[in-house]
Design an enzyme around this catalytic site. Sequence first.
Site, mmCIF file in Angstrom:
data_model
loop_
_atom_site.group_PDB
_atom_site.id
_atom_site.type_symbol
_atom_site.label_atom_id
_atom_site.label_comp_id
_atom_site.label_asym_id
_atom_site.label_seq_id
_atom_site.Cartn_x
_atom_site.Cartn_y
_atom_site.Cartn_z
ATOM 1 N N ARG A 100 11.605 -22.284 -5.238
ATOM 2 C CA ARG A 100 11.057 -20.931 -5.449
ATOM 3 C C ARG A 100 10.934 -20.754 -6.952
ATOM 4 O O ARG A 100 11.924 -20.871 -7.689
ATOM 5 C CB ARG A 100 11.988 -19.876 -4.858
ATOM 6 N N HIS A 127 3.308 -17.984 0.009
ATOM 7 C CA HIS A 127 4.630 -17.869 0.635
ATOM 8 C C HIS A 127 4.522 -18.403 2.066
ATOM 9 O O HIS A 127 4.685 -17.660 3.037
ATOM 10 C CB HIS A 127 5.098 -16.413 0.614
ATOM 11 N N GLN A 130 7.261 -17.848 4.835
ATOM 12 C CA GLN A 130 7.224 -16.514 5.422
ATOM 13 C C GLN A 130 6.186 -16.468 6.548
ATOM 14 O O GLN A 130 6.430 -15.902 7.617
ATOM 15 C CB GLN A 130 6.878 -15.474 4.347
ATOM 16 N N ASP A 209 3.872 -5.213 2.518
ATOM 17 C CA ASP A 209 4.841 -5.852 1.616
ATOM 18 C C ASP A 209 5.041 -4.940 0.407
ATOM 19 O O ASP A 209 4.290 -3.967 0.226
ATOM 20 C CB ASP A 209 4.316 -7.245 1.196
ATOM 21 N N CYS A 250 7.641 -8.388 5.189
ATOM 22 C CA CYS A 250 8.369 -9.627 4.853
ATOM 23 C C CYS A 250 9.697 -9.333 4.178
ATOM 24 O O CYS A 250 10.552 -10.205 4.111
ATOM 25 C CB CYS A 250 7.498 -10.556 4.032
ATOM 26 N N ARG A 278 12.878 -16.560 9.982
ATOM 27 C CA ARG A 278 12.761 -17.477 8.849
ATOM 28 C C ARG A 278 13.582 -18.756 9.114
ATOM 29 O O ARG A 278 13.118 -19.863 8.885
ATOM 30 C CB ARG A 278 13.268 -16.795 7.567
#
Length: 292
Positions: A100, A127, A130, A209, A250, A278
């Site tokens: 990340r 992402h 996700q 988001d 998310c 996840r």
Amino acid sequence: MPRHFITGTELRAEELQGLIQRAAELKAAPDSSDALRGRSVALIFQKPSTRTRVSFETGVFELGGHPMVLRTDELQLSRGESVRDTAYVLSRHAAAIGIRTGDDELVSEMAAHASVPVINMLTPSHHPCQALADLLTLQECFGRLDGLAIAYVGDGNNVARSLIEVGRLAGIDVRVAAPDGYQLDPHDGATLTGDPREAVRGANAVYTDVWVSMSDDPASAQERRRDLAPYRLSDELLDLAAPGAIALHCLPAHPGEEITEQVLYGPRQRIWDQAENRRHAQKALLELLIGA
Ligand code: CP
């Protein structure tokens, strides 16, 4: 050559379908796989995380492996060691490398030099992990993915882009409603509009988001909140969607900004399932990438 997961589009449609199916199996029987027994997975976090860290760390453990969490200041990378040398060394110890970072190029460079799979755990542009959890959540709710319509409302960010790119592989129609200056590029291949009501009408899920992401300048926060206010996910907006539509996010959430408290904790949300998913989706991904 190792298989990497950088944008999510590295997967073929049938592989994605199999991965979601496998994720559901692993959710039903979390201890049923020891695909990583005796092996480590390097998890590099150059940015903060709650869900990604705990889901990967727990998921690797459940697969019998050792999650090796590495924060920026713990690596010589932060003192000028090259990405190439870091990739070479980590590949000699770990079965896979998750990263990340605020730099998309860094992930590509790591993948170019690693001899084990590299997984994008969030960059400013993508992402994809996700998106896998999103698809598993949709599959659970609707029993299918092909033909679903998802409306994403708010900031056209990395989460929206990955939802489009990975969702397209699964046959999902993703519509993104965002104001001027916050919209994705047209080449992303989704239905793009400035009107949240148009995007939501008839959708099976409405997704939002945060309005100020980690990669955004904190000085722009007030302006972003003002510009994005008409895109808040509320019960009134959700009422325009198809009967049985669900709300997704998310996370982390800012109730009262991009989503109301009523939706975030209400009966139509599947947000907390999404957060749990996840782990299951990423376990299936790790199995696939390491060839277990
Ligand atoms: N959705 C998500 O990636 O959460 P974190 O930033 O907490 O990992």
